[in-house]
Enzyme design. Structure first.
Site, PDB file in Angstrom:
ATOM      1  N   HIS A  49     -19.582  38.785  28.543  1.00  0.00           N
ATOM      2  CA  HIS A  49     -19.094  38.399  29.835  1.00  0.00           C
ATOM      3  C   HIS A  49     -17.933  39.037  30.220  1.00  0.00           C
ATOM      4  O   HIS A  49     -17.233  39.703  29.614  1.00  0.00           O
ATOM      5  CB  HIS A  49     -19.052  36.880  29.954  1.00  0.00           C
ATOM      6  CG  HIS A  49     -17.741  36.254  29.353  1.00  0.00           C
ATOM      7  ND1 HIS A  49     -17.909  35.601  28.070  1.00  0.00           N
ATOM      8  CD2 HIS A  49     -16.517  36.318  29.662  1.00  0.00           C
ATOM      9  CE1 HIS A  49     -16.771  35.206  27.678  1.00  0.00           C
ATOM     10  NE2 HIS A  49     -15.917  35.610  28.625  1.00  0.00           N
TER      11      HIS A  49
HETATM   12  P1  TYD Z   1     -18.587  30.704  25.584  1.00  0.00           P
HETATM   13  O1  TYD Z   1     -18.337  31.371  26.876  1.00  0.00           O
HETATM   14  O2  TYD Z   1     -20.279  30.753  24.911  1.00  0.00           O
HETATM   15  O3  TYD Z   1     -17.730  31.464  24.376  1.00  0.00           O
HETATM   16  P2  TYD Z   1     -17.687  33.022  24.093  1.00  0.00           P
HETATM   17  O4  TYD Z   1     -17.394  33.938  25.291  1.00  0.00           O
HETATM   18  O5  TYD Z   1     -16.519  33.131  23.013  1.00  0.00           O
HETATM   19  O6  TYD Z   1     -19.074  33.619  23.373  1.00  0.00           O
HETATM   20  O7  TYD Z   1     -18.242  29.217  25.403  1.00  0.00           O
HETATM   21  C1  TYD Z   1     -18.855  28.283  24.415  1.00  0.00           C
HETATM   22  C2  TYD Z   1     -18.815  26.951  25.106  1.00  0.00           C
HETATM   23  O8  TYD Z   1     -17.543  26.499  25.378  1.00  0.00           O
HETATM   24  C3  TYD Z   1     -19.400  26.980  26.389  1.00  0.00           C
HETATM   25  O9  TYD Z   1     -20.186  25.765  26.595  1.00  0.00           O
HETATM   26  C4  TYD Z   1     -18.354  26.820  27.531  1.00  0.00           C
HETATM   27  C5  TYD Z   1     -17.318  26.086  26.576  1.00  0.00           C
HETATM   28  N1  TYD Z   1     -15.878  26.455  26.994  1.00  0.00           N
HETATM   29  C6  TYD Z   1     -14.924  25.322  27.517  1.00  0.00           C
HETATM   30  O10 TYD Z   1     -15.382  24.265  27.927  1.00  0.00           O
HETATM   31  N2  TYD Z   1     -13.848  25.784  27.914  1.00  0.00           N
HETATM   32  C7  TYD Z   1     -13.237  26.964  27.532  1.00  0.00           C
HETATM   33  O11 TYD Z   1     -12.059  27.230  27.791  1.00  0.00           O
HETATM   34  C8  TYD Z   1     -14.056  27.959  26.988  1.00  0.00           C
HETATM   35  C9  TYD Z   1     -13.509  29.319  26.671  1.00  0.00           C
HETATM   36  C10 TYD Z   1     -15.438  27.657  26.790  1.00  0.00           C
END
Ligand code: TYD
Length: 131
Positions: A49
């Site tokens: 992303h």
């Molecule tokens: P995700 O965006 O998939 O992580 P990455 O970019 O590292 O692959 O995030 C995993 C889960 O955590 C998703 O359900 C969103 C949640 N999340 C939060 O609740 N707060 C946060 O600050 C972050 C970064 C993720």
């Protein structure tokens, strides 16, 4: 693409290392959120992303991992393995994280609260936005 690393001062001595992170001193923004990844799987690639506004700083506290940063024009592969160094990630930069060592602990400082609306999770949409 301009990759910004921030080198932290190590206040350590013969008892061990110590690094302090402070708003607008060695961190170039106000820290609104801190999160960390651990128990990551070596074969799992994540991220995929970019953000419209959010700016972040990534620090590997333990172990190592790789970042792919992509501004739509250039892709740069970065190894993070130094807890005294931060990788600054601007908005509108596509990121993927991979090659996590088994012991990896990845700390991320962010300048805003979590907001799903700030995410661009579709690579083609990202390319359109940065064109
Ligand atoms: P995700 O965006 O998939 O992580 P990455 O970019 O590292 O692959 O995030 C995993 C889960 O955590 C998703 O359900 C969103 C949640 N999340 C939060 O609740 N707060 C946060 O600050 C972050 C970064 C993720």
């Amino acid at each position: 693409m301009d990759i910004k690393f921030i080198q932290f001062q190590n206040h350590g001595d013969d008892r061990g290392s110590l690094v302090a992170l402070e708003d607008h001193k060695n961190i170039p923004f106000t820290i609104k959120r801190v999160y960390y990844l651990f128990n990551t799987q070596a074969q799992v690639r994540r991220g995929f992303h970019a953000h419209k506004q959010l700016k972040q700083l990534a620090v590997v506290l333990k172990g190592s991992c790789r970042f792919l940063l992509d501004d739509g024009k250039e892709k740069i592969d970065i190894l993070l393995d130094n807890p005294a160094q931060g990788l600054f990630i601007e908005s509108f930069v596509w990121r993927e994280m991979y090659d996590f060592s088994e012991d990896c602990v990845l700390l991320v400082l962010a300048d805003s609260f979590y907001d799903e609306l700030d995410y661009i999770r579709d690579y083609d949409k990202f390319l359109e936005e940065v064109k």
